[in-house]
Design an enzyme around this catalytic site. Structure first.
Site, mmCIF file in Angstrom:
data_model
loop_
_atom_site.group_PDB
_atom_site.id
_atom_site.type_symbol
_atom_site.label_atom_id
_atom_site.label_comp_id
_atom_site.label_asym_id
_atom_site.label_seq_id
_atom_site.Cartn_x
_atom_site.Cartn_y
_atom_site.Cartn_z
ATOM 1 N N GLY A 278 -11.882 49.230 12.547
ATOM 2 C CA GLY A 278 -12.141 49.865 11.271
ATOM 3 C C GLY A 278 -13.317 49.231 10.554
ATOM 4 O O GLY A 278 -14.275 48.757 11.169
ATOM 5 N N SER A 279 -13.207 49.184 9.228
ATOM 6 C CA SER A 279 -14.353 48.745 8.419
ATOM 7 C C SER A 279 -14.685 47.270 8.556
ATOM 8 O O SER A 279 -15.751 46.839 8.106
ATOM 9 C CB SER A 279 -14.112 49.084 6.943
ATOM 10 O OG SER A 279 -14.128 50.485 6.764
ATOM 11 N N SER A 280 -13.825 46.464 9.184
ATOM 12 C CA SER A 280 -14.212 45.069 9.430
ATOM 13 C C SER A 280 -15.440 45.012 10.340
ATOM 14 O O SER A 280 -16.212 44.052 10.315
ATOM 15 C CB SER A 280 -13.048 44.278 10.036
ATOM 16 O OG SER A 280 -12.707 44.763 11.325
ATOM 17 N N LYS B 53 -18.005 46.686 9.917
ATOM 18 C CA LYS B 53 -19.201 46.856 9.081
ATOM 19 C C LYS B 53 -19.942 45.537 8.861
ATOM 20 O O LYS B 53 -21.103 45.538 8.442
ATOM 21 C CB LYS B 53 -18.825 47.481 7.742
ATOM 22 C CG LYS B 53 -18.438 48.951 7.867
ATOM 23 C CD LYS B 53 -17.885 49.504 6.567
ATOM 24 C CE LYS B 53 -17.401 50.937 6.765
ATOM 25 N NZ LYS B 53 -16.647 51.440 5.601
#
Length: 513
Positions: A264-266, A268
């Site tokens: 997921g957004s980790s 990013k």
């Protein structure tokens, strides 16, 4: 006239001899035999043995003779030299070096006897003396070994035996014919070596002294390991803790290495680093506030259709898909793939039972929406807590990644991004904890740098929010200005990273510090 006639006869005789040599299949048979021996193809070797030798040495005996000799000599590799010319009587000599595990190289020249059958096919006359250089007729190959040395121990960082704690024992593994865990990885070091004597018949060919087993001290902190395990409680999930400066793995709990999940957004963290490193964004960049971005004609939505954008830092702190999906597409498939590899994706960890964290290949990232989805930790991205803790540790270590390890015996360092870029990403990670989605990880008196992740296990765009539909992540390091520890928490089917994973990361960070 006489001289010319003699010369003509001489040249004709030479041509006849040359033609006979060119058609002689004896030396080629030896060459083929030696090549088969080099690659360990004993079936092919036996097919080249002449009928008389096969009658005296049936196939099963031939194979068993080589197996016994190789096991006794601890043969690892056959390295023949250049096959010599065909000599009188069909003799062909070949220098051979046999690399062995216990006794080093065994070198010598082996003399083969070759012949042709009625059809002109070349064959090799074989006896058991041909199995190793220097072996004589009638001699067998034997090895006598001394008693097994005392096995070394595996210790935790504090000096206690690693298996004195059940959680440590799961990493240490078991001893036996098929050891597991660290006992498997370091089996040769822990076991030591028996003394051995190699004999050809009654002749001593080589002697080696035994060596004691050496102990291994790991980087695991048993107290921190227990804290991480307790922090998980009954929840399904995993936690990995790393020391950024040297890659030491301090604790592994639950599914820390064995069950990769969408990050997921980790992820990013990697996308932000790539955008800054390849100058597709600057700290002064700003982005429209919107609920989604359109890539390849498809909508890439923000979580809960949140209106999101503004500065790069604000977009990172509030985890805007509408910003980081297009940024990943701007960086491009090849660069996104390459930098993810530098951060440790697609690499086999040197940790027992650890699975490889993966990303789509460049070919699979065929359009902007595919790259954008991967850039926000979706598509087919899969990572373990160990991998994401390593990502955090790389940023904490000023852009230099040290491959995670448990023993400290070998440290592999590689610069991933510049120190300047790492510092910029660190500052954005600080904003996540101070004013963004990761405020639940804030520690009084300590500046924490972190990143939340809420990875979709199924598409949540058109269905009501349900914790079972997402994997919660939190990736962090602290203190931000002088990092001592990096941590990653992953909780499958547990809702949002900032709500579920961040408080657990806080507890582990506090214990580690």
């Amino acid at each position: 006239m006489a001289l010319v006639a003699v010369a003509a006869v001489g040249f004709g005789g030479y041509a006849l001899v040359r033609a006979q040599l060119d058609n002689d299949e004896r030396r080629p048979a030896v060459v083929a035999y030696v090549e088969a021996w080099k690659r360990g193809d004993y079936e092919a070797m036996y097919r080249l043995v002449d009928a008389k030798s096969q009658a005296a040495n049936p196939r099963i005996s031939f194979l068993a003779d080589y197996k016994r000799a190789n096991e006794a000599a601890t043969t690892e590799k056959i390295a023949p030299g250049r096959v010599g010319p065909l000599l009188s009587g069909g003799k062909v000599r070949v220098p051979v070096t046999v690399q062995t595990d216990d006794f080093g190289p065994i070198r010598g020249e082996i003399e083969f006897s070759a012949s042709e059958d009625k059809e002109g096919v070349g064959h090799v006359a074989w006896t058991p003396a041909l199995r190793l250089p220097g072996l004589k007729e009638g001699e067998d190959v034997t090895r006598k070994s001394g008693a097994a040395p005392t096995r070394g121990n595996i210790y935790a960082a504090g000096g206690k035996l690693l298996d004195s704690d059940p959680l440590g024992a799961s990493i240490a593994g078991t001893v036996g014919e098929k050891p597991t865990g660290l006992n498997r990885i370091y089996d040769e070091r822990l076991s030591g070596k028996r003394s051995s004597t190699l004999r050809f018949g009654d002749r001593v060919i080589s002697r080696v002294k035994g060596t004691k087993g050496k102990s291994v001290t790991t980087t695991i902190r048993l107290g921190l390991q227990r804290t991480a395990n307790d922090a998980l409680g009954e929840s399904l999930g995993g936690i990995a803790v790393i020391k950024p400066s040297d890659g030491s793995v301090l604790a592994l709990a639950g599914l820390a290495v064995s069950a990769p999940q969408p990050p997921g957004s980790s992820f990013k963290i990697i996308t932000a680093a790539a955008a800054l490193q390849y100058k597709k964004a600057t700290m002064g960049s700003s982005y429209p506030e919107r609920t989604y971005a359109t890539l390849s004609g498809a909508k890439l939505r923000n979580a809960s259709d949140e209106v999101c954008g503004g500065s790069l830092t604000n977009s990172f702190a509030h985890s805007c898909n509408s910003v980081f999906g297009p940024l990943g597409a701007k960086v491009g498939a090849k660069r996104m793939y390459d930098i993810a590899k530098k951060f440790g994706f697609m690499e086999q960890p040197d940790i027992p039972a650890a699975k490889v964290s993966t990303i789509p290949t460049v070919k699979e990232l065929k359009d902007a929406i595919a790259v954008g989805s991967a850039a926000i930790g979706q598509n087919t991205d899969n990572a373990t807590p160990l991998q994401m803790a390593s990502v955090a540790a790389t940023i904490a270590n000023k852009g230099v990644r040290v491959k995670p390890h448990l023993s400290g015996t070998k440290r592999v360092r590689k610069r991933v991004v510049s120190a300047k870029v790492a510092g910029q990403v660190r500052d954005m990670m600080v904003a996540v904890v101070q004013s963004g989605t990761g405020r639940a990880a804030a520690i009084p008196g300590v500046t924490v740098a972190g990143k939340t992740g809420t990875a979709e296990l199924v598409s949540t765009a058109d269905i009501a929010q349900n914790a079972a539909n997402t994997t919660a992540w939190f990736v962090a390091f602290a203190p931000a200005s002088n990092p001592k520890v990096a941590v990653a928490v992953m909780l499958p089917k547990a809702g949002q990273g900032g709500t579920s994973a961040a408080p657990i990361a806080k507890r582990v960070l506090q214990a580690a510090l």
